[in-house]
Design a protein around this motif. Structure first.
Motif, PDB file in Angstrom:
ATOM      1  N   GLU A 136       0.820  -1.211   0.000  1.00  0.00           N
ATOM      2  CA  GLU A 136       0.000   0.000   0.000  1.00  0.00           C
ATOM      3  C   GLU A 136       0.856   1.264   0.000  1.00  0.00           C
ATOM      4  OE1 GLU A 136       0.931  -1.224   4.137  1.00  0.00           O
ATOM      5  OE2 GLU A 136       0.129  -2.263   2.374  1.00  0.00           O
ATOM      6  N   ASP A 137       2.053   1.192   0.574  1.00  0.00           N
ATOM      7  CA  ASP A 137       2.926   2.367   0.578  1.00  0.00           C
ATOM      8  C   ASP A 137       3.331   2.743  -0.845  1.00  0.00           C
ATOM      9  OD1 ASP A 137       2.771   2.277   3.311  1.00  0.00           O
ATOM     10  OD2 ASP A 137       4.792   1.481   3.619  1.00  0.00           O
ATOM     11  N   ILE A 138       3.643   1.735  -1.655  1.00  0.00           N
ATOM     12  CA  ILE A 138       4.045   1.987  -3.045  1.00  0.00           C
ATOM     13  C   ILE A 138       2.862   2.488  -3.858  1.00  0.00           C
ATOM     14  CG2 ILE A 138       4.878   0.881  -5.170  1.00  0.00           C
ATOM     15  CD1 ILE A 138       6.580  -0.958  -3.360  1.00  0.00           C
ATOM     16  N   VAL A 139       1.722   1.848  -3.694  1.00  0.00           N
ATOM     17  CA  VAL A 139       0.529   2.262  -4.444  1.00  0.00           C
ATOM     18  C   VAL A 139       0.138   3.692  -4.074  1.00  0.00           C
ATOM     19  CG1 VAL A 139      -1.905   1.786  -4.868  1.00  0.00           C
ATOM     20  CG2 VAL A 139      -0.279  -0.113  -4.665  1.00  0.00           C
ATOM     21  N   ASP A 140       0.168   4.023  -2.803  1.00  0.00           N
ATOM     22  CA  ASP A 140      -0.182   5.373  -2.361  1.00  0.00           C
ATOM     23  C   ASP A 140       0.810   6.410  -2.892  1.00  0.00           C
ATOM     24  OD1 ASP A 140      -2.338   4.361  -1.006  1.00  0.00           O
ATOM     25  OD2 ASP A 140      -1.402   4.467   0.979  1.00  0.00           O
ATOM     26  N   TYR A 141       2.070   6.039  -2.975  1.00  0.00           N
ATOM     27  CA  TYR A 141       3.106   6.988  -3.391  1.00  0.00           C
ATOM     28  C   TYR A 141       2.993   7.318  -4.881  1.00  0.00           C
ATOM     29  CZ  TYR A 141       7.675   9.267  -3.586  1.00  0.00           C
ATOM     30  OH  TYR A 141       8.689  10.183  -3.754  1.00  0.00           O
ATOM     31  N   TYR A 142       2.782   6.303  -5.713  1.00  0.00           N
ATOM     32  CA  TYR A 142       2.821   6.522  -7.165  1.00  0.00           C
ATOM     33  C   TYR A 142       1.446   6.638  -7.809  1.00  0.00           C
ATOM     34  CZ  TYR A 142       7.808   5.604  -6.918  1.00  0.00           C
ATOM     35  OH  TYR A 142       9.139   5.677  -6.609  1.00  0.00           O
ATOM     36  N   GLY A 143       0.444   6.049  -7.219  1.00  0.00           N
ATOM     37  CA  GLY A 143      -0.884   6.144  -7.808  1.00  0.00           C
ATOM     38  C   GLY A 143      -0.997   5.404  -9.123  1.00  0.00           C
TER      39      GLY A 143
END
Length: 245
Positions: free
Chosen positions: A58-65
């Motif tokens: 979720e950290d990666i998904v939230d960061y890059y969208g």
């Protein structure tokens, strides 16, 4: 081409840098490692980024969208970190043609475009960027044997006694034929589905794989000292570029 980035690992060797974030978001010279990867791939003309996530996904998904530099991003989740071949299988249904593959813990300043060109022009089933490393370091990587024509004839994953010091660097191009091999791979002694074993299956089936020797440099950011070395090289490159302006 589409571009696949494998970024599911826990990054245990990078602790304490990865205690509160995934490896791909560890900064190198002011940017997350994944940003360095995405910049390289979009410069190569990637039409879509397929990012395999796992640990703290979720950290990666939230960061890059949903996009990076106007290039769409799709995510696939590797629920258990069972090796690179296992990770690659998570995007099989999304791959439509030849594609690029980058390991999401590498920083490159190298001739990646030569690998893409070799895939397109030679109509091979795969092309890899390879590098000669000191013999004592070769056991950290997938080690390659090549024939007199520069074709890869064997790949051995992290051997105790490396047959050569020529190693895969973490940037590849593949045809969809690789998925026939990744589905057949059995767990290694490490309990993982190794990409190198899938590559060996490709070779045994008569597929052609080209080696492209690295020009420039790359750093596999596996330990904190690797991060420091990558930052040093990037800053040196920036200073050299500025001196020529």
């Amino acid at each position: 081409m589409q571009a696949v980035v494998l970024a599911a690992g826990r990054g245990t060797r990078l602790r304490p840098l990865t205690e509160n974030k995934p490896k791909g978001l560890v900064e190198v010279d002011g940017k997350p490692i994944l940003t360095h990867c995405f910049e390289q791939l979009t410069d190569l003309g990637a039409k879509e980024l397929l990012v395999v996530v796992g640990y703290r996904a979720e950290d990666i998904v939230d960061y890059y969208g949903e996009e990076f530099a106007d290039v769409p991003i799709q995510y696939a989740h590797q629920e258990q970190q069972l090796g690179l071949a296992h990770a690659l299988n998570t995007v099989e249904d999304q791959i439509t043609d030849d594609f690029m593959l980058m390991l999401g813990d590498n920083v490159f300043r190298a001739n990646l475009e030569d690998v893409v060109r070799r895939q397109r022009e030679s109509r091979v089933d795969a092309a890899f960027l390879v590098e000669e490393v000191p013999q004592e370091e070769a056991s950290r990587y997938g080690v390659c044997n090549t024939n007199d024509y520069g074709k890869i004839v064997e790949v051995v994953e992290k051997p105790d006694d490396p047959p050569t010091n020529l190693v895969m660097t973490g940037f590849y191009t593949f045809s969809p034929a690789i998925f026939h091999a990744t589905r057949l791979v059995q767990p290694s002694d490490r309990g993982e589905y190794e990409l190198s074993d899938a590559i060996d299956l490709l070779i045994q089936s008569g597929r052609t794989i080209d080696a492209v020797e690295l020009e420039g440099w790359r750093i596999d950011v596996g330990y904190p000292e690797d991060r420091a070395e990558a930052e040093r090289r990037l800053r040196n490159a920036e200073e050299e570029a500025a001196s020529h302006v």
